[in-house]
Design a protein around this motif. Sequence first.
Motif, mmCIF file in Angstrom:
data_model
loop_
_atom_site.group_PDB
_atom_site.id
_atom_site.type_symbol
_atom_site.label_atom_id
_atom_site.label_comp_id
_atom_site.label_asym_id
_atom_site.label_seq_id
_atom_site.Cartn_x
_atom_site.Cartn_y
_atom_site.Cartn_z
ATOM 1 N N GLY A 55 55.407 137.960 100.663
ATOM 2 C CA GLY A 55 55.328 137.368 99.326
ATOM 3 C C GLY A 55 54.182 137.944 98.523
ATOM 4 N N GLN A 56 52.993 137.986 99.084
ATOM 5 C CA GLN A 56 51.832 138.401 98.306
ATOM 6 C C GLN A 56 51.844 139.906 98.034
ATOM 7 N N GLY A 57 52.156 140.691 99.075
ATOM 8 C CA GLY A 57 52.176 142.147 98.907
ATOM 9 C C GLY A 57 53.155 142.548 97.810
ATOM 10 N N THR A 58 54.352 141.944 97.842
ATOM 11 C CA THR A 58 55.356 142.299 96.841
ATOM 12 C C THR A 58 54.884 141.878 95.447
ATOM 13 N N SER A 78 40.272 139.177 95.999
ATOM 14 C CA SER A 78 39.735 137.845 95.653
ATOM 15 C C SER A 78 39.747 137.751 94.130
ATOM 16 N N GLN A 79 40.930 137.457 93.584
ATOM 17 C CA GLN A 79 41.150 137.661 92.149
ATOM 18 C C GLN A 79 40.492 136.625 91.257
ATOM 19 N N GLN A 80 39.880 135.588 91.843
ATOM 20 C CA GLN A 80 39.175 134.618 90.990
ATOM 21 C C GLN A 80 38.002 135.286 90.260
ATOM 22 N N THR A 127 38.900 131.039 106.135
ATOM 23 C CA THR A 127 38.886 132.409 105.597
ATOM 24 C C THR A 127 39.954 132.589 104.516
ATOM 25 N N ASP A 128 41.081 131.903 104.665
ATOM 26 C CA ASP A 128 42.200 132.114 103.731
ATOM 27 C C ASP A 128 41.818 131.695 102.310
ATOM 28 N N TRP A 129 41.383 130.458 102.134
ATOM 29 C CA TRP A 129 40.932 129.987 100.813
ATOM 30 C C TRP A 129 39.443 130.229 100.610
ATOM 31 N N THR A 181 37.808 125.329 88.979
ATOM 32 C CA THR A 181 38.949 125.595 89.847
ATOM 33 C C THR A 181 39.945 126.416 89.043
ATOM 34 N N ARG A 182 41.105 126.736 89.637
ATOM 35 C CA ARG A 182 42.074 127.541 88.882
ATOM 36 C C ARG A 182 42.602 126.707 87.719
ATOM 37 N N GLY A 183 42.432 127.195 86.525
ATOM 38 C CA GLY A 183 42.968 126.503 85.358
ATOM 39 C C GLY A 183 42.051 125.450 84.779
ATOM 40 N N VAL A 212 57.411 151.948 100.408
ATOM 41 C CA VAL A 212 57.026 150.647 100.955
ATOM 42 C C VAL A 212 57.046 150.754 102.468
ATOM 43 N N CYS A 213 56.287 149.874 103.112
ATOM 44 C CA CYS A 213 56.196 149.930 104.570
ATOM 45 C C CYS A 213 56.071 148.514 105.109
ATOM 46 N N ASP A 214 56.899 148.189 106.089
ATOM 47 C CA ASP A 214 56.780 146.876 106.735
ATOM 48 C C ASP A 214 57.354 146.972 108.139
ATOM 49 N N VAL A 215 56.776 146.234 109.066
ATOM 50 C CA VAL A 215 57.275 146.216 110.445
ATOM 51 C C VAL A 215 58.512 145.328 110.560
ATOM 52 N N ASP A 216 58.831 144.639 109.493
ATOM 53 C CA ASP A 216 60.071 143.851 109.424
ATOM 54 C C ASP A 216 60.995 144.610 108.469
ATOM 55 N N SER A 217 62.080 145.177 109.019
ATOM 56 C CA SER A 217 62.909 146.075 108.195
ATOM 57 C C SER A 217 63.574 145.311 107.054
ATOM 58 N N GLN A 218 63.813 144.008 107.240
ATOM 59 C CA GLN A 218 64.428 143.257 106.130
ATOM 60 C C GLN A 218 63.445 143.109 104.969
ATOM 61 N N HIS A 219 62.174 142.871 105.306
ATOM 62 C CA HIS A 219 61.169 142.761 104.232
ATOM 63 C C HIS A 219 61.019 144.097 103.504
ATOM 64 N N ALA A 220 61.022 145.188 104.285
ATOM 65 C CA ALA A 220 60.872 146.512 103.659
ATOM 66 C C ALA A 220 62.060 146.793 102.740
HETATM 67 N N1 LIG Z 1 45.013 136.773 96.737
HETATM 68 C C1 LIG Z 1 45.737 135.692 96.932
HETATM 69 O O1 LIG Z 1 45.680 134.723 96.188
HETATM 70 C C2 LIG Z 1 46.649 135.640 98.131
HETATM 71 C C3 LIG Z 1 47.733 134.729 98.158
HETATM 72 C C4 LIG Z 1 48.570 134.764 99.276
HETATM 73 C C5 LIG Z 1 48.328 135.642 100.315
HETATM 74 N N2 LIG Z 1 47.251 136.473 100.267
HETATM 75 C C6 LIG Z 1 46.963 137.399 101.397
HETATM 76 O O2 LIG Z 1 48.015 138.345 101.507
HETATM 77 C C7 LIG Z 1 48.225 138.703 102.874
HETATM 78 C C8 LIG Z 1 49.691 138.533 103.205
HETATM 79 O O3 LIG Z 1 50.041 137.165 103.067
HETATM 80 P P1 LIG Z 1 51.562 136.687 102.915
HETATM 81 O O4 LIG Z 1 51.554 135.246 102.666
HETATM 82 O O5 LIG Z 1 52.249 137.579 101.947
HETATM 83 O O6 LIG Z 1 52.087 136.962 104.403
HETATM 84 P P2 LIG Z 1 53.543 137.412 104.912
HETATM 85 O O7 LIG Z 1 53.592 137.105 106.355
HETATM 86 O O8 LIG Z 1 54.578 136.826 103.995
HETATM 87 O O9 LIG Z 1 53.544 138.975 104.637
HETATM 88 C C9 LIG Z 1 52.892 139.912 105.454
HETATM 89 C C10 LIG Z 1 53.846 141.087 105.632
HETATM 90 O O10 LIG Z 1 53.150 142.119 106.324
HETATM 91 C C11 LIG Z 1 54.050 142.669 107.292
HETATM 92 N N3 LIG Z 1 53.290 143.373 108.318
HETATM 93 C C12 LIG Z 1 52.658 142.889 109.423
HETATM 94 N N4 LIG Z 1 52.037 143.874 110.095
HETATM 95 C C13 LIG Z 1 52.304 145.026 109.416
HETATM 96 C C14 LIG Z 1 51.968 146.386 109.612
HETATM 97 N N5 LIG Z 1 51.228 146.809 110.651
HETATM 98 N N6 LIG Z 1 52.433 147.300 108.737
HETATM 99 C C15 LIG Z 1 53.208 146.942 107.691
HETATM 100 N N7 LIG Z 1 53.571 145.650 107.455
HETATM 101 C C16 LIG Z 1 53.109 144.709 108.297
HETATM 102 C C17 LIG Z 1 54.838 141.482 107.777
HETATM 103 O O11 LIG Z 1 56.008 141.834 108.450
HETATM 104 C C18 LIG Z 1 55.076 140.736 106.461
HETATM 105 O O12 LIG Z 1 56.231 141.208 105.809
HETATM 106 C C19 LIG Z 1 47.307 137.792 103.690
HETATM 107 O O13 LIG Z 1 46.181 138.484 104.099
HETATM 108 C C20 LIG Z 1 46.919 136.683 102.721
HETATM 109 O O14 LIG Z 1 45.636 136.154 102.957
HETATM 110 C C21 LIG Z 1 46.434 136.504 99.196
#
Ligand SMILES: NC(=O)c1ccc[n+]([C@@H]2O[C@H](COP(=O)([O-])OP(=O)(O)OC[C@H]3O[C@@H](n4cnc5c(N)ncnc54)[C@H](O)[C@@H]3O)[C@@H](O)[C@H]2O)c1
Length: 445
Positions: free
Chosen positions: A59-62, A167-169, A250-252, A344-346, A77-85
């Motif tokens: 979700g976030q990468g896309t 860290s887009q804040q 670490t996440d938030w 906070t946001r907003g 694009v590159c992903d270890v999950d071929s459906q996500h890629a």
């Molecule tokens: N900046 C923000 O506000 C924000 C918001 C959400 C998530 N994030 C960050 O984004 C990152 C991803 O979160 P997400 O929720 O999208 O997770 P996710 O699990 O939905 O996505 C991660 C993707 O990476 C793939 N992946 C795993 N190992 C890999 C590798 N070696 N090579 C290529 N692909 C690989 C997974 O298969 C998956 O598709 C996290 O680090 C999270 O903290 C940031």
Amino acid sequence: MLSNAQRFSRRTAVKSGFMLAGCAGLPAWFAAETAALAAPEEPKSPNDMPGILLVGCGGQGTGDARQAAKFGKVVAVCDVDSQHAAKAAETLKAEAKFSDFRKALEHPGVDVIVNGTPDHWHTLVNIHAMRAGKDVYSEKPLTLTIAEGKKLVDVARQTQRILQTGSQQRSDARFRLACELVRNGRIGKLKHILTMLPSGPAEGPFKTQPVPAELDWDLWLGQAPAVDYVPERCHVKFRFWYDYSGGTVTDWGAHHNDIAQWANGTERSGPVRVEAKSLLDPVPGGYTAIGRYQIEFAYANGVTHTCKSVPRENFYGVPTGERGSADERNGVRFEGTDGWIFVTRGKIDASQPELLTQELPASAERLYASNNHMGNFFECVRTRKQPICEPEIGHRSVSVCHLGVIALRTGRKLQWDPEKEQFIDDAAANAYVSREMRKPWTLDV
Ligand SMILES: NC(=O)c1ccc[n+]([C@@H]2O[C@H](COP(=O)([O-])OP(=O)(O)OC[C@H]3O[C@@H](n4cnc5c(N)ncnc54)[C@H](O)[C@@H]3O)[C@@H](O)[C@H]2O)c1
């Protein structure tokens, strides 16, 4: 630091009108200044567009890659999950798909990468990319360990690559306003910072399942210990396991503790003491990261900082139905001798409205200003200046979070030396500063 006059022309500001998206609710003087900041330059021609590789197509990468596509062209694009890629390649109209990022980095025309992998992959992917000559937009939390951060900062310096931490804040005007006001003594002497983060779940135990055909589980695990496939360890939920992340600390925390560091002027340093308690222990066989906690930090400048989970809201920002205290809201609160500011946001709020509405004097210390986090990255790719959340800042912000996690895991009061980046006379705590990587993975790329 720049003075007001250097950064903004008031006349330009007023002329430009200041109804910039994201300025709603800001005091007029600051909204005007913010609107007057130059928008990131968009490419003038297709030749002017850096080639982008997205690694980690969740979700976030896309989402990040969609933003990046305004400034460059997604070529692979590159992903270890071929459906996500496959899904990301279609959405982003990328010409090539990969499962191994090392191969993807060799694809012709890749200039920059967007790294949206889970946290345990950030550093390895970022180091490989910088060594291959690419600039990097990396999702937060920048690292899995403090040792990874030190190495990453070194590699960025050696290779002279641009790296923006996600860290887009930092590129959100409300947070910048709060930090500038605090730094300029608007609430008097800063005494205490409160960062309130969503809670993480205490759930489990979970069952192992066959690995889905589309997933390369071994490559998903990477440096982390080899374990059988459990869906709750993988997509999205990896955050709740210490093998891959640090829980919501670490996440938030990579967002709100980053803002705490910015306002406190400790963004290239960190706390000197930390202690923490778990408010809800993990379920045996379930998520390992402690999801409810209270962490206390102290800084050398006398400022104290509490980082705690808010039971009213879960990781997804969804209300949990628990009452908690009305003051406990996802965000950052700065308390000083003359008042408080909450952001906070907003939303930004203060103990007295004038704390926000009074313009800062021309002599005030002003901070790096960006209205567009991704745009700032591409601008820096072009100009080679440092982005707003450059590697050392990203590393130091997540180090605060890692220190909190280490205090939770050791259950003791710890003394930290931010210069040497090690705990003082504490071998057990220092053992958490780095982690052994599963072979063949190594930071020495
Ligand atoms: N900046 C923000 O506000 C924000 C918001 C959400 C998530 N994030 C960050 O984004 C990152 C991803 O979160 P997400 O929720 O999208 O997770 P996710 O699990 O939905 O996505 C991660 C993707 O990476 C793939 N992946 C795993 N190992 C890999 C590798 N070696 N090579 C290529 N692909 C690989 C997974 O298969 C998956 O598709 C996290 O680090 C999270 O903290 C940031």
